[in-house]
Design a protein around this motif. Structure first.
Motif, PDB file in Angstrom:
ATOM      1  N   GLN A  66      -3.136 -11.510  -3.550  1.00 17.60           N
ATOM      2  CA  GLN A  66      -3.160 -10.306  -4.387  1.00 17.60           C
ATOM      3  C   GLN A  66      -1.748  -9.758  -4.591  1.00 17.60           C
ATOM      4  OE1 GLN A  66      -6.213  -7.326  -3.667  1.00 17.60           O
ATOM      5  NE2 GLN A  66      -7.337  -8.761  -2.349  1.00 17.60           N
ATOM      6  N   LYS A  67      -1.578  -9.041  -5.693  1.00 13.28           N
ATOM      7  CA  LYS A  67      -0.266  -8.487  -6.003  1.00 13.28           C
ATOM      8  C   LYS A  67      -0.336  -6.966  -6.047  1.00 13.28           C
ATOM      9  CE  LYS A  67       3.814  -9.155  -8.861  1.00 13.28           C
ATOM     10  NZ  LYS A  67       4.499 -10.033  -9.821  1.00 13.28           N
ATOM     11  N   PHE A  68       0.640  -6.339  -5.419  1.00 17.57           N
ATOM     12  CA  PHE A  68       0.741  -4.883  -5.365  1.00 17.57           C
ATOM     13  C   PHE A  68       2.146  -4.503  -5.810  1.00 17.57           C
ATOM     14  CE2 PHE A  68      -2.346  -6.300  -2.282  1.00 17.57           C
ATOM     15  CZ  PHE A  68      -3.421  -5.435  -2.464  1.00 17.57           C
ATOM     16  N   GLY A  69       2.241  -3.985  -7.028  1.00 19.73           N
ATOM     17  CA  GLY A  69       3.569  -3.675  -7.557  1.00 19.73           C
ATOM     18  C   GLY A  69       4.365  -4.951  -7.711  1.00 19.73           C
ATOM     19  N   ARG A  70       5.484  -5.037  -7.037  1.00 17.81           N
ATOM     20  CA  ARG A  70       6.330  -6.231  -7.088  1.00 17.81           C
ATOM     21  C   ARG A  70       6.020  -7.212  -5.952  1.00 17.81           C
ATOM     22  NH1 ARG A  70      12.402  -3.887  -8.497  1.00 17.81           N
ATOM     23  NH2 ARG A  70      11.820  -2.637 -10.311  1.00 17.81           N
ATOM     24  N   LEU A  71       5.083  -6.846  -5.092  1.00 10.61           N
ATOM     25  CA  LEU A  71       4.807  -7.649  -3.904  1.00 10.61           C
ATOM     26  C   LEU A  71       3.589  -8.548  -4.067  1.00 10.61           C
ATOM     27  CD1 LEU A  71       5.363  -4.925  -1.163  1.00 10.61           C
ATOM     28  CD2 LEU A  71       6.929  -6.770  -1.796  1.00 10.61           C
ATOM     29  N   THR A  72       3.747  -9.814  -3.748  1.00 11.25           N
ATOM     30  CA  THR A  72       2.637 -10.765  -3.717  1.00 11.25           C
ATOM     31  C   THR A  72       2.360 -11.109  -2.260  1.00 11.25           C
ATOM     32  OG1 THR A  72       3.261 -11.727  -5.855  1.00 11.25           O
ATOM     33  CG2 THR A  72       1.819 -13.038  -4.425  1.00 11.25           C
ATOM     34  N   VAL A  73       1.107 -10.922  -1.832  1.00  9.70           N
ATOM     35  CA  VAL A  73       0.737 -11.185  -0.444  1.00  9.70           C
ATOM     36  C   VAL A  73       0.649 -12.694  -0.223  1.00  9.70           C
ATOM     37  CG1 VAL A  73      -0.974 -10.822   1.356  1.00  9.70           C
ATOM     38  CG2 VAL A  73      -0.530  -9.018  -0.328  1.00  9.70           C
ATOM     39  N   CYS A  88       4.690 -10.652   2.705  1.00 13.53           N
ATOM     40  CA  CYS A  88       4.711 -10.505   1.251  1.00 13.53           C
ATOM     41  C   CYS A  88       6.047 -10.967   0.670  1.00 13.53           C
ATOM     42  CB  CYS A  88       4.495  -9.043   0.858  1.00 13.53           C
ATOM     43  SG  CYS A  88       2.991  -8.302   1.510  1.00 13.53           S
ATOM     44  N   GLN A  89       5.980 -11.446  -0.551  1.00  8.16           N
ATOM     45  CA  GLN A  89       7.210 -11.823  -1.251  1.00  8.16           C
ATOM     46  C   GLN A  89       7.386 -10.913  -2.450  1.00  8.16           C
ATOM     47  OE1 GLN A  89       7.585 -15.880  -2.727  1.00  8.16           O
ATOM     48  NE2 GLN A  89       9.769 -15.784  -2.321  1.00  8.16           N
ATOM     49  N   CYS A  90       8.577 -10.340  -2.539  1.00  6.16           N
ATOM     50  CA  CYS A  90       8.898  -9.440  -3.643  1.00  6.16           C
ATOM     51  C   CYS A  90       9.350 -10.258  -4.857  1.00  6.16           C
ATOM     52  CB  CYS A  90      10.006  -8.483  -3.200  1.00  6.16           C
ATOM     53  SG  CYS A  90      10.407  -7.200  -4.425  1.00  6.16           S
ATOM     54  N   ASP A  91       9.240  -9.669  -6.042  1.00  7.04           N
ATOM     55  CA  ASP A  91       9.680 -10.349  -7.261  1.00  7.04           C
ATOM     56  C   ASP A  91      11.157 -10.710  -7.206  1.00  7.04           C
ATOM     57  OD1 ASP A  91       7.159 -10.160  -8.263  1.00  7.04           O
ATOM     58  OD2 ASP A  91       7.572  -8.502  -9.640  1.00  7.04           O
ATOM     59  N   CYS A  92      11.918  -9.982  -6.390  1.00  5.89           N
ATOM     60  CA  CYS A  92      13.352 -10.272  -6.289  1.00  5.89           C
ATOM     61  C   CYS A  92      13.628 -11.461  -5.375  1.00  5.89           C
ATOM     62  CB  CYS A  92      14.107  -9.038  -5.794  1.00  5.89           C
ATOM     63  SG  CYS A  92      13.814  -8.651  -4.050  1.00  5.89           S
ATOM     64  N   GLY A  93      12.577 -11.943  -4.681  1.00  3.35           N
ATOM     65  CA  GLY A  93      12.733 -13.101  -3.811  1.00  3.35           C
ATOM     66  C   GLY A  93      12.710 -12.783  -2.325  1.00  3.35           C
TER      67      GLY A  93
END
Length: 202
Positions: A66-73, A88-93
């Protein structure tokens, strides 16, 4: 190689096949996130009937993918102080670990990069630090707290003692400047305190 070894079911991680069986179904040794080791029928793991050693009796909610804001679990990480934490991985890496409640309530939506961007986009304010003191906090034109009844910052009436009190906050520490019978004397002490503590920063 046994494909079950290392798999995670809820709070349980499969360690090894015990060699035991229950009605022809294998019994596995598992470690719970709390550290306890238990033996469990593999069918109960597959069906989700058992997800912990018993220390976690609340409903398991898998947030993986699941994705929450910029975070993907990415995966469940660990449990601590009755909270579940997810990798979690953020969109920034960047990778970070966030509690369930912080994700589902929207309290945390990035690894911190979004906060950095928000601060960078704020209107320019003279908020620089000097000797550990925020300059904006020493300005005389700051708005008064709505609960202030004296009309002067740092001055209030102590009903229990029947005296006016002057105080000041400096570098996160409160300083009592005195208690006075008359309001004007408390205001005078506050102004003197501002010169003493804030003078060099204004």
């Amino acid at each position: 190689m046994n494909s079950e070894i290392g798999k995670q079911y809820g709070y349980l991680t499969v360690l090894e096949d015990t060699g035991k069986k229950y009605h022809s179904t294998k019994i596995y040794k598992c470690r719970c996130v709390c550290g306890k080791i238990i033996e469990i029928n593999i069918n109960k793991l597959h069906t989700g009937h058992v997800k912990s050693c018993g220390c976690r009796r609340f409903r398991w909610k898998d947030l993986t993918g699941q994705k929450f804001g910029r975070l993907t679990v990415l995966e469940f990480a660990y449990a601590k102080n009755r909270k579940n934490y997810w990798r979690c991985q953020c969109d920034c890496g960047n990778v970070c670990y966030v509690a369930t409640s912080q994700l589902t309530t929207g309290e945390t939506v990035s690894c911190g990069c979004k906060n950095d961007e928000n601060r960078a986009n704020l209107p320019h304010l003279d908020r620089g630090l000097v000797d550990g003191t925020m300059k904006s906090g020493t300005k005389a034109d700051r708005k008064l707290n709505r609960n202030n009844t004296s009309g002067v910052r740092g001055v209030h009436f102590d009903r229990r003692r029947g005296l006016w009190v002057a105080q000041i906050m400096f570098q996160r520490k409160a300083y009592l400047l005195g208690r006075f019978k008359h309001k004007r004397d408390a205001i005078k002490a506050r102004k003197a305190g501002e010169e003493k503590f804030f003078g060099k920063y204004r």
